[in-house]
Design a protein around this motif. Structure first.
Motif, PDB file in Angstrom:
ATOM      1  N   MET A  23      41.848  -2.944  59.163  1.00  0.00           N
ATOM      2  CA  MET A  23      43.081  -2.281  58.726  1.00  0.00           C
ATOM      3  C   MET A  23      43.699  -1.518  59.899  1.00  0.00           C
ATOM      4  SD  MET A  23      45.161  -1.797  56.259  1.00  0.00           S
ATOM      5  CE  MET A  23      46.557  -0.725  56.055  1.00  0.00           C
ATOM      6  N   ILE A  24      44.963  -1.807  60.208  1.00  0.00           N
ATOM      7  CA  ILE A  24      45.627  -1.145  61.333  1.00  0.00           C
ATOM      8  C   ILE A  24      46.581  -0.093  60.789  1.00  0.00           C
ATOM      9  CG2 ILE A  24      47.213  -1.507  63.251  1.00  0.00           C
ATOM     10  CD1 ILE A  24      45.910  -4.283  63.524  1.00  0.00           C
ATOM     11  N   SER A  25      46.362   1.150  61.205  1.00  0.00           N
ATOM     12  CA  SER A  25      47.119   2.262  60.645  1.00  0.00           C
ATOM     13  C   SER A  25      48.139   2.804  61.647  1.00  0.00           C
ATOM     14  CB  SER A  25      46.143   3.373  60.258  1.00  0.00           C
ATOM     15  OG  SER A  25      46.866   4.550  59.976  1.00  0.00           O
ATOM     16  N   THR A  26      49.340   3.089  61.151  1.00  0.00           N
ATOM     17  CA  THR A  26      50.349   3.747  61.991  1.00  0.00           C
ATOM     18  C   THR A  26      50.556   5.196  61.530  1.00  0.00           C
ATOM     19  OG1 THR A  26      52.148   2.910  60.593  1.00  0.00           O
ATOM     20  CG2 THR A  26      51.544   1.569  62.505  1.00  0.00           C
ATOM     21  N   GLU A  27      49.551   5.740  60.811  1.00  0.00           N
ATOM     22  CA  GLU A  27      49.661   7.135  60.365  1.00  0.00           C
ATOM     23  C   GLU A  27      49.548   8.078  61.566  1.00  0.00           C
ATOM     24  OE1 GLU A  27      46.396   7.910  57.673  1.00  0.00           O
ATOM     25  OE2 GLU A  27      44.934   7.317  59.173  1.00  0.00           O
ATOM     26  N   THR A  28      49.996   9.304  61.360  1.00  0.00           N
ATOM     27  CA  THR A  28      49.947  10.274  62.454  1.00  0.00           C
ATOM     28  C   THR A  28      49.882  11.686  61.876  1.00  0.00           C
ATOM     29  OG1 THR A  28      50.991  10.873  64.570  1.00  0.00           O
ATOM     30  CG2 THR A  28      52.477  10.564  62.690  1.00  0.00           C
ATOM     31  N   THR A  29      49.627  12.646  62.751  1.00  0.00           N
ATOM     32  CA  THR A  29      49.751  14.048  62.340  1.00  0.00           C
ATOM     33  C   THR A  29      50.675  14.754  63.326  1.00  0.00           C
ATOM     34  OG1 THR A  29      47.808  14.690  63.582  1.00  0.00           O
ATOM     35  CG2 THR A  29      47.468  14.242  61.258  1.00  0.00           C
ATOM     36  N   LEU A  30      51.458  15.686  62.799  1.00  0.00           N
ATOM     37  CA  LEU A  30      52.341  16.483  63.654  1.00  0.00           C
ATOM     38  C   LEU A  30      52.452  17.862  63.024  1.00  0.00           C
ATOM     39  CD1 LEU A  30      54.472  15.606  66.166  1.00  0.00           C
ATOM     40  CD2 LEU A  30      55.984  16.680  64.515  1.00  0.00           C
ATOM     41  N   ALA A  31      52.362  18.872  63.848  1.00  0.00           N
ATOM     42  CA  ALA A  31      52.471  20.267  63.379  1.00  0.00           C
ATOM     43  C   ALA A  31      51.459  20.551  62.268  1.00  0.00           C
ATOM     44  CB  ALA A  31      53.901  20.546  62.885  1.00  0.00           C
ATOM     45  N   GLY A  32      50.320  19.846  62.314  1.00  0.00           N
ATOM     46  CA  GLY A  32      49.276  20.066  61.304  1.00  0.00           C
ATOM     47  C   GLY A  32      49.503  19.304  60.002  1.00  0.00           C
ATOM     48  N   TYR A  33      50.580  18.544  59.922  1.00  0.00           N
ATOM     49  CA  TYR A  33      50.877  17.768  58.716  1.00  0.00           C
ATOM     50  C   TYR A  33      50.565  16.293  58.943  1.00  0.00           C
ATOM     51  CZ  TYR A  33      53.472  21.894  57.238  1.00  0.00           C
ATOM     52  OH  TYR A  33      53.831  23.168  56.904  1.00  0.00           O
ATOM     53  N   HIS A  34      50.159  15.644  57.857  1.00  0.00           N
ATOM     54  CA  HIS A  34      49.856  14.217  57.912  1.00  0.00           C
ATOM     55  C   HIS A  34      51.087  13.401  57.510  1.00  0.00           C
ATOM     56  CE1 HIS A  34      48.544  10.388  56.093  1.00  0.00           C
ATOM     57  NE2 HIS A  34      47.737  10.364  57.122  1.00  0.00           N
ATOM     58  N   PHE A  35      51.331  12.311  58.229  1.00  0.00           N
ATOM     59  CA  PHE A  35      52.425  11.388  57.880  1.00  0.00           C
ATOM     60  C   PHE A  35      51.843   9.978  57.798  1.00  0.00           C
ATOM     61  CE2 PHE A  35      54.211  15.041  60.005  1.00  0.00           C
ATOM     62  CZ  PHE A  35      55.299  15.374  59.207  1.00  0.00           C
ATOM     63  N   ASP A  36      52.155   9.260  56.697  1.00  0.00           N
ATOM     64  CA  ASP A  36      51.610   7.913  56.498  1.00  0.00           C
ATOM     65  C   ASP A  36      52.101   6.935  57.548  1.00  0.00           C
ATOM     66  OD1 ASP A  36      50.253   8.715  54.278  1.00  0.00           O
ATOM     67  OD2 ASP A  36      51.767   7.994  52.842  1.00  0.00           O
ATOM     68  N   ASN A  37      53.269   7.225  58.131  1.00  0.00           N
ATOM     69  CA  ASN A  37      53.836   6.328  59.136  1.00  0.00           C
ATOM     70  C   ASN A  37      54.459   7.179  60.247  1.00  0.00           C
ATOM     71  OD1 ASN A  37      54.776   4.090  60.496  1.00  0.00           O
ATOM     72  ND2 ASN A  37      56.078   3.335  58.817  1.00  0.00           N
ATOM     73  N   CYS A  38      54.315   6.730  61.499  1.00  0.00           N
ATOM     74  CA  CYS A  38      54.834   7.508  62.641  1.00  0.00           C
ATOM     75  C   CYS A  38      56.332   7.303  62.845  1.00  0.00           C
ATOM     76  CB  CYS A  38      54.076   7.127  63.909  1.00  0.00           C
ATOM     77  SG  CYS A  38      54.266   5.392  64.374  1.00  0.00           S
ATOM     78  N   PHE A  39      56.943   6.355  62.108  1.00  0.00           N
ATOM     79  CA  PHE A  39      58.389   6.093  62.280  1.00  0.00           C
ATOM     80  C   PHE A  39      59.222   6.976  61.346  1.00  0.00           C
ATOM     81  CE2 PHE A  39      56.645   1.949  63.627  1.00  0.00           C
ATOM     82  CZ  PHE A  39      57.363   1.730  64.789  1.00  0.00           C
ATOM     83  N   MET A  40      60.332   7.457  61.853  1.00  0.00           N
ATOM     84  CA  MET A  40      61.309   8.188  61.029  1.00  0.00           C
ATOM     85  C   MET A  40      62.693   8.020  61.656  1.00  0.00           C
ATOM     86  SD  MET A  40      60.340  12.118  62.153  1.00  0.00           S
ATOM     87  CE  MET A  40      61.684  12.890  61.267  1.00  0.00           C
ATOM     88  N   ASN A  41      63.717   8.496  60.962  1.00  0.00           N
ATOM     89  CA  ASN A  41      65.070   8.444  61.549  1.00  0.00           C
ATOM     90  C   ASN A  41      65.203   9.499  62.642  1.00  0.00           C
ATOM     91  OD1 ASN A  41      65.039  10.545  59.446  1.00  0.00           O
ATOM     92  ND2 ASN A  41      67.216  10.796  59.937  1.00  0.00           N
ATOM     93  N   ALA A  42      66.150   9.269  63.557  1.00  0.00           N
ATOM     94  CA  ALA A  42      66.545  10.302  64.511  1.00  0.00           C
ATOM     95  C   ALA A  42      67.668  11.111  63.861  1.00  0.00           C
ATOM     96  CB  ALA A  42      67.045   9.664  65.803  1.00  0.00           C
TER      97      ALA A  42
END
Ligand code: RRO
Length: 313
Positions: A1-20
């Motif tokens: 299983m390949i995951s693109t999850e990440t953490t930022l500022a102590g929060y978990h995000f299911d995916n590292c992509f977002m809008n600018a």
């Protein structure tokens, strides 16, 4: 299983992509589409104290290699976005959201942060220090003393997770000087880069500029800016205290582009020009392509390669 999850500022995000910020985030109709997409979260349009209608149209043009814009900060005003985020916090409480803000001076920054503190906002603030398009207003991020003054004030009055959106820098000494300033503050992240300010796109057939404000001068995004964005992401990754994470923005239109940003040190990646062109369905393709790039290299998570750019010596 390949995951693109990440953490930022102590929060978990299911995916590292977002809008600018600035793309698909002007109002609830646009934000709903990002919220319903594969993006890990959204950031709102940079909010000001009062709503603004922005510069005259046409003020955004896609081009073969990217985009040019001089939107001039059109937005619904901070209370509108805080209301929207508050609704999303209730509807989807396991996600964390980003609120972008920009004041026209330190007092307005303080006022915006006071409004956020007084609200039920539980997310991450992105302070935009790099709007290139308000006539008569220079980009704050190029005034190093002002950045230091603003951040000193910001961290006296605001105690939630906060990062800054920076303009691109083009000189090693400027990377050094800006990093020395940023390292004095408990920033959650820096986001590099905003558009390259005040480019000019010309339609040679009509011998005219392609956007109306500022005689055609505007912020450049897309393919043109990826090498500059990667350099800024990596320069700050090399110089910043590791507690300050990096968001990579600039020229991401494929999974491989995102892979490059992460290799340079990005923990999260934002999509502007390509999102405007393709719409929020783009997050499905980008996620699939990033997973393919990772699979080809035997990586299963972002930390397997984040920041691990190799040099020739
Ligand atoms: O609204 C804009 O013109 C704008 C902003 Br605030 C920004 O930060 N970057 C950009 O390219 N356009």
């Amino acid at each position: 299983m390949i995951s693109t999850e990440t953490t930022l500022a102590g929060y978990h995000f299911d995916n590292c992509f977002m809008n600018a910020a600035g793309v698909y985030c002007y109002d609830a109709a646009e934000l709903n589409q990002v919220q319903a997409s594969m993006a890990g979260t959204f950031v709102t349009k940079s909010a000001t104290v009062m709503p603004r209608s922005g510069n005259p149209e046409p003020r955004y043009q896609p081009t073969r290699l990217g985009s040019i814009n001089s939107m001039g900060l059109p937005n619904e005003g901070l209370p509108y976005y805080l209301d929207y985020v508050s609704q999303q916090q209730k509807a989807v409480p396991d996600k964390t959201y980003f609120q972008s803000i920009t004041g026209f001076n330190i007092e307005e920054d303080e006022q915006l942060l006071a409004q956020i503190s007084a609200s039920d906002f539980k997310g991450v603030v992105e302070l935009n220090l790099s709007c290139p398009n308000v006539p008569g207003k220079p980009q704050t991020g190029y005034d190093f003393e002002m950045v230091e003054r603003i951040l000193t004030r910001v961290f006296t009055v605001y105690h939630g997770p906060l990062g800054v959106k920076l303009p691109p820098y083009f000189d090693i000494v400027h990377f050094d000087q800006m990093a020395a300033i940023l390292n004095q503050f408990p920033l959650a992240f820096v986001n590099s880069v905003n558009s390259i300010g005040n480019g000019l796109k010309i339609d040679v057939a009509t011998e005219r500029v392609v956007i109306k404000p500022k005689h055609g001068f505007g912020g450049i995004g897309g393919d043109y800016i990826k090498p500059t964005a990667l350099a800024n992401v990596h320069a700050f990754y090399q110089r910043l205290n590791p507690a300050i994470q990096i968001i990579g923005t600039g020229g991401i239109k494929s999974g491989q582009d995102a892979f490059e940003h992460i290799l340079c040190g990005a923990s999260m990646v934002q999509v502007g020009t390509a999102l405007q062109k393709e719409g929020p369905i783009i997050f499905e393709r980008l996620t699939r392509e990033l997973q393919t790039s990772m699979a080809q290299k035997g990586y299963t998570k972002l930390s397997d390669f984040r920041g691990k750019l190799q040099y020739l010596d």
